[in-house]
Design an enzyme around this catalytic site. Structure first.
Site, short mmCIF file in Angstrom:
data_model
loop_
_atom_site.label_atom_id
_atom_site.label_comp_id
_atom_site.label_asym_id
_atom_site.label_seq_id
_atom_site.Cartn_x
_atom_site.Cartn_y
_atom_site.Cartn_z
N TYR A 242 21.52 6.13 46.80
CA TYR A 242 20.45 5.48 47.54
C TYR A 242 20.89 4.46 48.57
CZ TYR A 242 21.19 2.03 43.77
OH TYR A 242 21.75 1.15 42.88
N ARG B 215 24.91 -6.95 45.73
CA ARG B 215 25.44 -6.33 44.53
C ARG B 215 26.46 -5.28 44.95
NH1 ARG B 215 21.36 -2.73 42.39
NH2 ARG B 215 22.71 -1.05 43.10
N HIS C 292 23.83 -1.10 39.69
CA HIS C 292 22.90 -1.97 38.98
C HIS C 292 23.37 -2.19 37.55
CE1 HIS C 292 19.20 -3.77 37.57
NE2 HIS C 292 19.08 -2.82 36.66
#
Length: 405
Positions: free
Chosen positions: A307, A294, A298
């Protein structure tokens, strides 16, 4: 050509010619900083990927999965990915401008979606999550219908039966149960069509997915489970979700699983076609794990810089699915500058069409959420409606006070 034209384009299937070749091995990932990233790199190196097109754009063969596409079909796959990415970028921009409430980008996952989407027959049925914009494109769903839901003006905007493409599912993993049940019905009807369910690595941890695996295996249902492992379930990396590669989970339920290079559109097409053919001929379910990444957040409410490391993203950018197919097409002489320029121009036209359509949509009715919750009304819903109305009115009061000052 419009999106309606893409729905008419024949699915790239069949007629594969096998040749003797070395078994494809996974592309070695760049070294990442930290235990988390190195663990993921080791996993990718140790477990084989089905790969037909390397990140450098070199064509390779695989002993179990072969495909033979014409230059026109290859150009079609390139066009699909470019236009899908352009639409996705436009949707992200529209959300940032306040035109959409939320958007879940597919950036980096174009090959997994277009490859699998073009492997489908018209009579196959698709159960998506909320990120399958490329699959929707392959099924002929107009992109503007996808955006209506994210703007809050409809619940999907398309008839699932007109495209055999179910409405987007927000609840994580539940669509795999729907797909399994539908596939069991297809089986009882005696049809030779197949069903495919899309989900992500995070959803693979849900009980609904495990139940789907159990039922589909026991009843030998004609369903393909297509997992797009994009490495992150929001902020949770794959190694915090599983101790084995996801495709190996299928073995414990009694059906096969395979891991495919999710950034290789040719491999995704070949593997998904084989899995669907297997399901149609009464051989039961199969799990396809598309090992991809990805590239963006998100959703637009997420900040991936909190993160994950930039080095990880940069390493995956070198495996860009569109770039690798373009390299192959250029090396084979299947495209020229004029063709590539025409695709870029078409993508800009699509972007403008989507932008104009969204801005022409009405603003969502903020109070509609309380309608049809109960057939005969409910005291708690009435109370919540009144509270929300007062909350909305407070903004108007604040603006009026500001103008008075």
């Amino acid at each position: 050509m419009t999106v309606e034209g893409t729905a008419e384009r024949k699915t790239a299937r069949g007629g594969s010619k096998r040749t003797t070749a070395k078994k494809a091995t996974p592309t070695k990932k760049a070294t990442q900083s930290g235990t988390r990233n190195s663990a993921r790199s080791d996993e990718a190196e140790q477990d084989q990927l089905v790969q037909l097109l390397t990140p450098e754009g070199k064509r390779v063969e695989h002993p179990d999965y072969a495909i033979d596409l014409s230059p026109e079909e290859l150009r079609g796959l390139y066009r699909d990915m470019v236009l899908t990415r352009r639409f996705d970028a436009e949707a992200t921009t529209l959300q940032r401008q306040g035109e959409l409430g939320l958007w879940a980008s597919l950036l980096g996952q174009e090959a997994a979606q277009i490859g699998s989407g073009r492997a489908l027959r018209d009579d196959d049925y698709v159960f998506p999550t909320y990120r399958e914009h490329g699959v929707a494109w392959c099924r002929g769903v107009d992109p503007t219908n996808l955006l209506g839901m994210f703007r809050g003006v409809n619940n999907g905007g398309w008839d699932p039966n007109s495209n055999n493409f179910h409405l987007y599912t927000i609840v994580i993993g539940s669509q795999t149960l729907h797909a399994t049940g539908y596939a069991m019905g297809v089986q009882k009807d005696g049809a030779d069509s197949a069903v495919i369910a899309y989900f992500g690595d995070g959803a693979s941890s849900q009980g609904d997915v495990a139940e789907s695996f159990t039922f589909s295996a026991v009843y030998n249902a004609p369903v393909v489970f297509f997992c797009q492992n994009n490495q992150w379930a929001i902020s949770e990396p794959t190694e915090k979700q599983t101790r084995v590669p996801l495709y190996q989970r299928a073995r414990g339920f009694g059906f096969p699983g395979v891991r495919v290079d999710g950034n290789d559109v040719l491999a995704c097409l070949a593997v998904t076609k084989a899995a669907l053919d297997r399901a149609r001929t009464g051989q039961g379910p199969m799990l396809v794990e598309a090992f991809t990444y990805r590239m963006g957040a998100h959703t637009t409410s997420d900040d991936p810089t909190r993160y994950r490391a930039d080095e990880e993203r940069l390493a995956w950018e070198a495996k860009d699915p569109i770039l690798r197919l373009r390299k192959y097409l250029e090396a084979e002489g299947f495209v020229d500058d004029a063709y590539l320029a025409a695709i870029d121009e078409e993508s800009e036209t699509l972007g403008k069409r989507v932008r104009d359509a969204v801005r022409a949509m009405p603003d969502p009715d903020h109070m509609a959420i309380f309608e049809n919750a109960y057939a005969d009304g409910h005291a708690l819903v009435d109370e919540e409606r009144a509270q929300f109305a007062a909350y909305q009115a407070s903004f108007a009061d604040a603006e009026a006070a500001a103008e008075g000052n």
